[in-house]
Design an enzyme around this catalytic site. Sequence first.
Site, PDB file in Angstrom:
ATOM      1  N   GLU A   1       2.192   1.838  -3.407  1.00 47.75           N
ATOM      2  CA  GLU A   1       1.136   2.422  -4.253  1.00 47.75           C
ATOM      3  C   GLU A   1       1.141   3.958  -4.116  1.00 47.75           C
ATOM      4  O   GLU A   1       1.132   4.679  -5.109  1.00 47.75           O
ATOM      5  CB  GLU A   1      -0.223   1.849  -3.838  1.00 47.75           C
ATOM      6  CG  GLU A   1      -1.423   2.588  -4.426  1.00 47.75           C
ATOM      7  CD  GLU A   1      -2.553   2.752  -3.432  1.00 47.75           C
ATOM      8  OE1 GLU A   1      -2.918   1.773  -2.758  1.00 47.75           O
ATOM      9  OE2 GLU A   1      -3.066   3.883  -3.302  1.00 47.75           O
ATOM     10  N   HIS A   2       1.179   4.447  -2.879  1.00 46.81           N
ATOM     11  CA  HIS A   2       1.207   5.902  -2.674  1.00 46.81           C
ATOM     12  C   HIS A   2       2.428   6.515  -3.353  1.00 46.81           C
ATOM     13  O   HIS A   2       2.342   7.551  -4.004  1.00 46.81           O
ATOM     14  CB  HIS A   2       1.283   6.217  -1.173  1.00 46.81           C
ATOM     15  CG  HIS A   2      -0.055   6.264  -0.501  1.00 46.81           C
ATOM     16  ND1 HIS A   2      -0.460   7.336   0.239  1.00 46.81           N
ATOM     17  CD2 HIS A   2      -1.075   5.384  -0.467  1.00 46.81           C
ATOM     18  CE1 HIS A   2      -1.677   7.104   0.733  1.00 46.81           C
ATOM     19  NE2 HIS A   2      -2.064   5.926   0.318  1.00 46.81           N
TER      20      HIS A   2
ATOM     21  N   GLU B   1      -4.281   7.848   7.546  1.00 46.39           N
ATOM     22  CA  GLU B   1      -5.186   6.940   6.834  1.00 46.39           C
ATOM     23  C   GLU B   1      -5.492   5.716   7.712  1.00 46.39           C
ATOM     24  O   GLU B   1      -6.632   5.252   7.774  1.00 46.39           O
ATOM     25  CB  GLU B   1      -4.547   6.511   5.504  1.00 46.39           C
ATOM     26  CG  GLU B   1      -5.491   5.702   4.627  1.00 46.39           C
ATOM     27  CD  GLU B   1      -4.877   5.308   3.276  1.00 46.39           C
ATOM     28  OE1 GLU B   1      -3.719   5.681   3.002  1.00 46.39           O
ATOM     29  OE2 GLU B   1      -5.569   4.627   2.502  1.00 46.39           O
TER      30      GLU B   1
ATOM     31  N   HIS C   1       0.828  -1.207   0.000  1.00 46.79           N
ATOM     32  CA  HIS C   1       0.000   0.000   0.000  1.00 46.79           C
ATOM     33  C   HIS C   1       0.866   1.263   0.000  1.00 46.79           C
ATOM     34  O   HIS C   1       0.581   2.245  -0.677  1.00 46.79           O
ATOM     35  CB  HIS C   1      -0.920  -0.059   1.227  1.00 46.79           C
ATOM     36  CG  HIS C   1      -1.670   1.208   1.481  1.00 46.79           C
ATOM     37  ND1 HIS C   1      -1.294   2.092   2.464  1.00 46.79           N
ATOM     38  CD2 HIS C   1      -2.749   1.755   0.879  1.00 46.79           C
ATOM     39  CE1 HIS C   1      -2.131   3.123   2.463  1.00 46.79           C
ATOM     40  NE2 HIS C   1      -3.031   2.947   1.511  1.00 46.79           N
TER      41      HIS C   1
END
Lengths: 431, 436
Positions: free
Chosen positions: B71-72, B144, B68
């Site tokens: 991905e950012h 997040e 994840h």
Amino acid sequence: MLCHTRELGGGVVLHTVETNKFKTDCISVNFVMPLERETVTRVALLRGLLLRGSEGYPTFEKLSARTDELYGADVSIETSAFGNLLVLSVTAVSLAGRYSVDGTDIIGGVCDLLRRICFFPVTENGGFSPEYTQSEKLRLKDEIEAKINDKGEYAGRRLGEIMYGDGYGGISKLGYAEDLDGITATGAYLFYRGLVSRCPVHVYTVGGMTAEEAEYRVTTIFDGVERDCDGDIHAIRGHKRGVSVKRVAEEMDVKQGKLAIGYRTSAVLSDGRDYASMLVANEIFGSSPVSKLFMHVREELNLCYHCGSAYRAVNGAVTVAAGIDCTKLSIVLEAIEEMLGEVQRGDFDDGELEIAKKSIVSGVRAGFDSARYIISFFIARELCGISDTPEALVARILDVSRDDVCRAARELSLDTVYFLCNDKKAAEEQL
Amino acid sequence: MSSFIKRYDQYLDETYYYIKHPSGLEIYVMPKELSTSFAMLTAKYGSFDNKFAKKGGATAVMPEGIAHFLEHKLFDNEDGSDTFERFAEMGAFCNAYTSFDRTAYLFSSTEAHSECLALLLDFVFSPYFTHDSVKKEQGIIAEEIKMGLDSPYNRCFHLLTRLLFTDHPVCREIAGTEESVMQINREMLYSCYETFYSPCNMILTVAGEFDPDKVLSVVNKRIPRSNQRELPREHVPLRRTVKERRGSETAEISKAIFSVGFRDDITCVSGLRAMRRALSASILSELLFGQTSAFYGEMLESGLADRISASYLTCRDIGFAYVNGICDDPEAVYGRVIAAISDMKRRGIDRDAFARAKKGMISDLVRSFNSTEEMCELVTDCAIIGCDAFDYAEVLRGIGVEELEFLLCELYDERFAAMAVIEKNEKSDEEKESNI
């Protein structure tokens, strides 16, 4: 995209959007009424109650089995607020007739079902079924109380309540738990009968049906229904501004603080040009991943994962929502104010302006790939008493100038700052 | 047209073009007349892939949440340009998400579709990570993660996965923890990127105003032809056991949120058999707990539970069926869930209900072709398990009631069941009252 409108009599107006881009037909029956604190709970209760059973399909199970037979037709009931108006929508989305392989008349079946759900619910001794009424009251109570489960949404709702106080913008469309006790099966039924016979109705169809076919089909929904409509009603302009800024912190067991800010604007949906200017101003301010709020508050200062704004064009408001570390409230507030200042002063380049316009135009075009968006676009304008097309809106957006944006942004006035956090005292010092 | 395979489905009235690019990238092109075009580039790399064999054989163990995080960070560009802005300049919107088994990069556009596709390939295939940018992202992702912790429904789902699978990475949070993301550094990101972002581990699906040959030429210009290789994915042998049957946490909510899950025994992770099992299990979950089920009606009438939803989730070598809702007494609801299953085992599956449920699923399939986004998602989902989306309807039609009855006994076995509950935090209620 054209929306063909035709009066069917008895206060029923049919709006047809004919398009072959979908594999589904959508029919939405919308009852329009004033949004009032006294009646909103009873209207909210109807969402569940009307789906519990109808003539011919007396239980939820039988109703659902019927929708499955109609190739998985999806029937939903919801309420939405448009300023001072409340709309109860009964909407069916079903596969187009060509997908029926066993001869089932899907759209005919759907219209018959809509007629039963809207006008012929299960009754007992001149009221709704007491058993269904009781059960739906409990379900609605749960739904109202469950508002605290999603902390971000909860903060948004509290913002509305504080911002508008007793005004219609502060009324919860789910209604109020304390009003449920006073509702009886008979009382609810009498209220419902008055509503479905007297409220103006706007029916929308989106799909392969022509205006003629839609008229023929939709007329059957009202077969044997007595209507005594008081005449059409429209939304009134936005709210009056508050006198002073309200700052409220509340405490809950949260890992992350939820910030919600409300600004007032006099630009509403019916103000063609000002509406377009505010759309663009809001886009530059906080409504996209290239907006000032996202780029500055998230990407440069790394203060949050999400921080964005939304323009509520019916009530005349721009709201900001962010999930932040509870100790960083004052820095975030300062940064948001600074970003709004930049939009007001015209501190953005032509590229940003063009990108913002393109993004809104794309959004409008993309929205027209969804039957529900198409209906919401046309009904919002119908209720505000204006006629508009997506093409005309796009043209107005493209016409917005730098000055228009600054003027729109300068016209925003801070109304309420709300913060949901785990330490109220500490937050109050930062507000 | 170059060597695309064309397939047309008469019932859906849809066509796709497929080609396996020499680089190994699988490409699906679906021409469609809607305002929005959509594209999705998926790496078969997700939160499951925390451990892998490095070149030379040593095992790399990465901090949780690295897929994840990566991905950012792929949105950063060496020239300092902003990826979102580059898409926005063309009126397009891009985004990405990470799940258990994949990371997907996507955009929707209403014009300049080929240029957007070029941009998508450009940014995903040009990693650029610096120490500073990694550090900066740690703060954003921490927020997040905290946002996720404030969602009681998320927490309930994760608690259930932790109960059902102690021996599998599904029990870890996709975004990781606040602590684990702090351990991530630039070198780790490059190592994961090199390992998993090979075209032969990726799928490109596009739907809308796209021409297959044009798509291919955009890909040819950006992706090298070679580079096919085996992926060093870790495979942990699984044993179907559930040790802890109950788990609970608290949150400030209105009523308890529950999730009852049944761990499946997955023996086939790809191909038509995997698709058939997933579809069968979905029908079964609809028959047991869907809106037309006796259970749903009972919950509605008794008021024992509400907001019932049920589904079946499968991903690589794991699968489980679950039913969620809100209630006052989770144990009582658990009892009714088990009773509903026993009842169906005893009486058998109702033939009419079975036929209706299938009709409903066909309807869902047809509807997904109303949207270029859903088309790409469906085709990607199928491609990931090595299936063809256009076989979906056929597989569904072929499922028989006996097969479903067999699955009912196998899947809904109480020995492999658990219940996760997020309880209402009573203490905070008292505190609030004392404040007033």
